[in-house]
Design a protein around this motif. Structure first.
Motif, PDB file in Angstrom:
ATOM      1  N   UNK A  17      20.700  35.375  39.869  1.00 23.38           N
ATOM      2  CA  UNK A  17      20.314  36.391  38.892  1.00 23.38           C
ATOM      3  C   UNK A  17      21.514  37.299  38.608  1.00 23.38           C
ATOM      4  N   UNK A  18      22.545  36.721  37.981  1.00 22.84           N
ATOM      5  CA  UNK A  18      23.745  37.502  37.656  1.00 22.84           C
ATOM      6  C   UNK A  18      23.595  38.053  36.253  1.00 22.84           C
ATOM      7  N   UNK A  19      23.564  39.382  36.133  1.00 19.97           N
ATOM      8  CA  UNK A  19      23.394  39.959  34.793  1.00 19.97           C
ATOM      9  C   UNK A  19      24.696  39.865  33.986  1.00 19.97           C
ATOM     10  N   UNK A  20      24.608  40.347  32.725  1.00 16.05           N
ATOM     11  CA  UNK A  20      25.743  40.228  31.796  1.00 16.05           C
ATOM     12  C   UNK A  20      27.010  40.898  32.343  1.00 16.05           C
ATOM     13  N   UNK A  21      26.814  42.038  33.032  1.00 20.40           N
ATOM     14  CA  UNK A  21      27.962  42.759  33.594  1.00 20.40           C
ATOM     15  C   UNK A  21      28.669  41.918  34.649  1.00 20.40           C
ATOM     16  N   UNK A  22      27.864  41.327  35.532  1.00 20.30           N
ATOM     17  CA  UNK A  22      28.429  40.484  36.579  1.00 20.30           C
ATOM     18  C   UNK A  22      29.151  39.287  35.968  1.00 20.30           C
ATOM     19  N   UNK A  23      28.520  38.690  34.967  1.00 20.00           N
ATOM     20  CA  UNK A  23      29.167  37.554  34.303  1.00 20.00           C
ATOM     21  C   UNK A  23      30.478  37.987  33.647  1.00 20.00           C
ATOM     22  N   UNK A  24      30.467  39.193  33.068  1.00 24.12           N
ATOM     23  CA  UNK A  24      31.692  39.723  32.454  1.00 24.12           C
ATOM     24  C   UNK A  24      32.794  39.890  33.481  1.00 24.12           C
ATOM     25  N   UNK A  25      32.420  40.387  34.668  1.00 25.22           N
ATOM     26  CA  UNK A  25      33.395  40.558  35.750  1.00 25.22           C
ATOM     27  C   UNK A  25      34.003  39.215  36.141  1.00 25.22           C
ATOM     28  N   UNK A  26      33.147  38.206  36.233  1.00 24.88           N
ATOM     29  CA  UNK A  26      33.620  36.870  36.610  1.00 24.88           C
ATOM     30  C   UNK A  26      34.642  36.371  35.586  1.00 24.88           C
ATOM     31  N   UNK A  27      34.326  36.565  34.288  1.00 25.53           N
ATOM     32  CA  UNK A  27      35.265  36.109  33.260  1.00 25.53           C
ATOM     33  C   UNK A  27      36.562  36.907  33.282  1.00 25.53           C
ATOM     34  N   UNK A  28      36.455  38.219  33.494  1.00 30.45           N
ATOM     35  CA  UNK A  28      37.680  39.017  33.415  1.00 30.45           C
ATOM     36  C   UNK A  28      38.581  38.781  34.629  1.00 30.45           C
ATOM     37  N   UNK A  29      38.000  38.300  35.739  1.00 32.08           N
ATOM     38  CA  UNK A  29      38.827  37.981  36.900  1.00 32.08           C
ATOM     39  C   UNK A  29      39.839  36.881  36.580  1.00 32.08           C
TER      40      UNK A  29
END
Ligand SMILES: *[C@@H]1O[C@H](CO)[C@@H](O)[C@H](O)[C@H]1NC(C)=O
Ligand SMILES: *[C@@H]1O[C@H](CO)[C@@H](O)[C@H](O)[C@H]1NC(C)=O
Length: 474
Positions: free
Chosen positions: A65-77
């Motif tokens: 249950x990864x929300x949009x913010x978490x997904x954004x963090x993953x991409x920006x890493x």
């Protein structure tokens, strides 16, 4: 230089000149790295629990249950790693070994991929850390391959060899979009990371055993004739084993107009690239009510056309150059013109096209022609200073990564209005501003771009000569 040819070299060659084997392997290497750059954005669709997130997606639920913010963090890493490694790896590639920088880059990507499922089970932060490692590898790949091209490609073949190598980025993206979708649907998301990671080890082994850092170091699979031909065509530029103790002449680099022209072109070009590839699909979704992302075939089409166009254009330009119709400088400018004028026109027309099919067509045409950059300004670093090709591309690529970070944030901010008229107006303004960046690219590069080697390429010789590379003959 020719006297360095090793006695053990012999005439054993594989099935084509080793410099083209290097180009094809390098292309696959970049395809692998660019495949990993995009695969997570596809795999993540089958990793997250859409029911729990209530994100409106119909896809089958995954465990997280990864929300949009978490997904954004993953991409920006990924971007973070990409930026961190770029300049150091350019310098290491020049001074120590470009071959090994590339090998380590792919190794990072493969190992991080294989550990991704475990990391995802631990925490989203652990998964994001794997993305950081993959980004570190991604950032090292361009500088490493630029140094390889500088050492391996006779000036007259730089277009073709450079284009074969860099077209791998487009092909890798296509294959990754399709393959990741297939594996995820058929075998589940974990298989994506295991299979794609494991496949890399084949490449790793072949690159390690077959390719050397430069023709002078190549012991196997190279004919004496080829070795002499490459080394003679390069003269004293770029063919040395690393730049040794040469310091990077930063002041001269940043006051060199031919370099600044490349820097401006790379930056402006990426503004357009990110608009077309990441924001146009959002525009289609929000304004034209068409979801391109759910259609893997359609969303990989632009990359496939770009791959074909890159190879064809570089072949044509090399032929024209070979028969003396155009100079190297002119061919760099033609490539850059394709990569700027066409997408600029497409972006302006998009504002007046109200249907999704038209927008997809314009996006495909625009992205296809952006492929011209590989035999345009992107190969130009090697012409003006082959000894510092890795550092130069690291600098321009680092600056050109800024649009990748800023564009999505700026567009999201500007188009947040709920009023459809305001929203449409904002999108139109955004497309026009992007077109203005293209105009800057065209004017600056056309005026100051050149393929002539600059005097600061040889910092240790008292009377640096400027060699017009167009003059070399086999
Ligand atoms: C997704 O979340 C819902 C609601 O929280 C839950 O009922 C369901 O079991 C979850 N699915 C998976 C695959 O974890
Ligand atoms: C989601 O599923 C519903 C019903 O199953 C369907 O009507 C709708 O078109 C689907 N939406 C998408 C985007 O696939």
């Amino acid at each position: 230089m020719a006297s360095e040819a090793s006695p053990g070299g012999g005439d054993r060659r594989i099935f084509m000149p080793i410099r083209y084997v290097m180009a094809v392997l390098g292309s696959i290497g970049l395809a692998i790295i660019y495949g990993f750059k995009v695969n997570v954005s596809i795999a993540i669709i089958s990793m997250v629990n859409h029911t729990a997130l209530n994100d409106g997606s119909n896809s089958t639920d995954g465990p997280f249950a990864w929300d949009k913010k978490t997904q954004g963090l993953i991409h920006s890493m990924y971007f973070t790693g990409y930026l961190i490694s770029m300049i150091p790896s350019g310098i290491i590639a020049e001074k120590i070994s470009a071959k090994w920088v590339m090998n380590v880059a792919v190794l990072f990507n493969a190992v991080a991929s294989i550990f991704s499922p475990v990391a995802a089970n631990i925490s989203p932060a652990a998964f994001a850390a794997m993305r950081l490692v993959q980004g570190l590898g991604g950032g090292a790949s361009f500088p490493a391959m630029h140094v390889m091209i500088a050492k391996w490609a006779p000036p007259k073949e730089r277009n073709v060899i450079g284009s074969i190598i860099y077209a791998g980025t487009a092909l890798g993206t296509v294959i990754s979009i399709l393959l990741t979708g297939l594996i995820a649907a058929g075998m589940g998301w974990k298989a994506v990371f295991y299979i794609e990671g494991a496949l890399c080890f084949i490449w790793f082994t072949v690159w390690w055993l077959v390719i050397a850092d430069s023709p002078a170091d190549q012991r196997r699979f190279i004919s004496l004739h080829e070795k002499n031909y490459i080394l003679n065509s390069l003269g004293n530029s770029g063919s040395r084993h690393g730049t040794g103790g040469q310091r990077v002449p930063l002041r001269k680099i940043f006051t060199s107009m031919p370099f600044i022209a490349i820097l401006v072109a790379h930056f402006c070009s990426n503004c357009g690239w990110y608009m077309l590839l990441t924001q146009l699909p959002t525009y289609m979704n929000e304004v034209l009510r068409f979801d391109l992302k759910t259609n893997a075939g359609l969303s990989s089409l632009p990359y496939f056309c770009m791959w074909l166009f890159t190879l064809i254009l570089s072949y044509v330009l090399t032929k024209l150059q070979g028969s003396g119709v155009i100079t190297m400088t002119f061919s760099r400018k033609i490539g850059t013109l394709f990569a700027s004028v066409v997408p600029m026109v497409c972006l302006v027309i998009v504002c007046y096209v109200g249907n999704a099919i038209g927008a997809v067509a314009l996006m495909t045409i625009g992205v296809t022609c952006i492929g011209g950059m590989y035999c345009g300004f992107l190969a130009n670093h090697i012409d003006i200073a082959p000894n510092f090709a890795g550092t130069l591309v690291a600098i321009t690529n680092a600056v050109a990564t800024i649009p990748g970070i800023v564009v999505p944030i700026a567009v999201g901010h500007l188009t947040s209005s709920n009023d459809p008229h305001e929203k449409l107006f904002a999108w139109k303004m955004i497309f026009f501003v992007t077109a203005v960046f293209y105009v800057i690219e065209i004017v600056v590069y056309w005026t100051f771009g050149t393929a002539v080697e600059q005097s600061w390429n040889n910092t240790d010789s008292p009377h640096p000569q400027t060699v017009p590379l167009d003059k070399y003959e086999e």
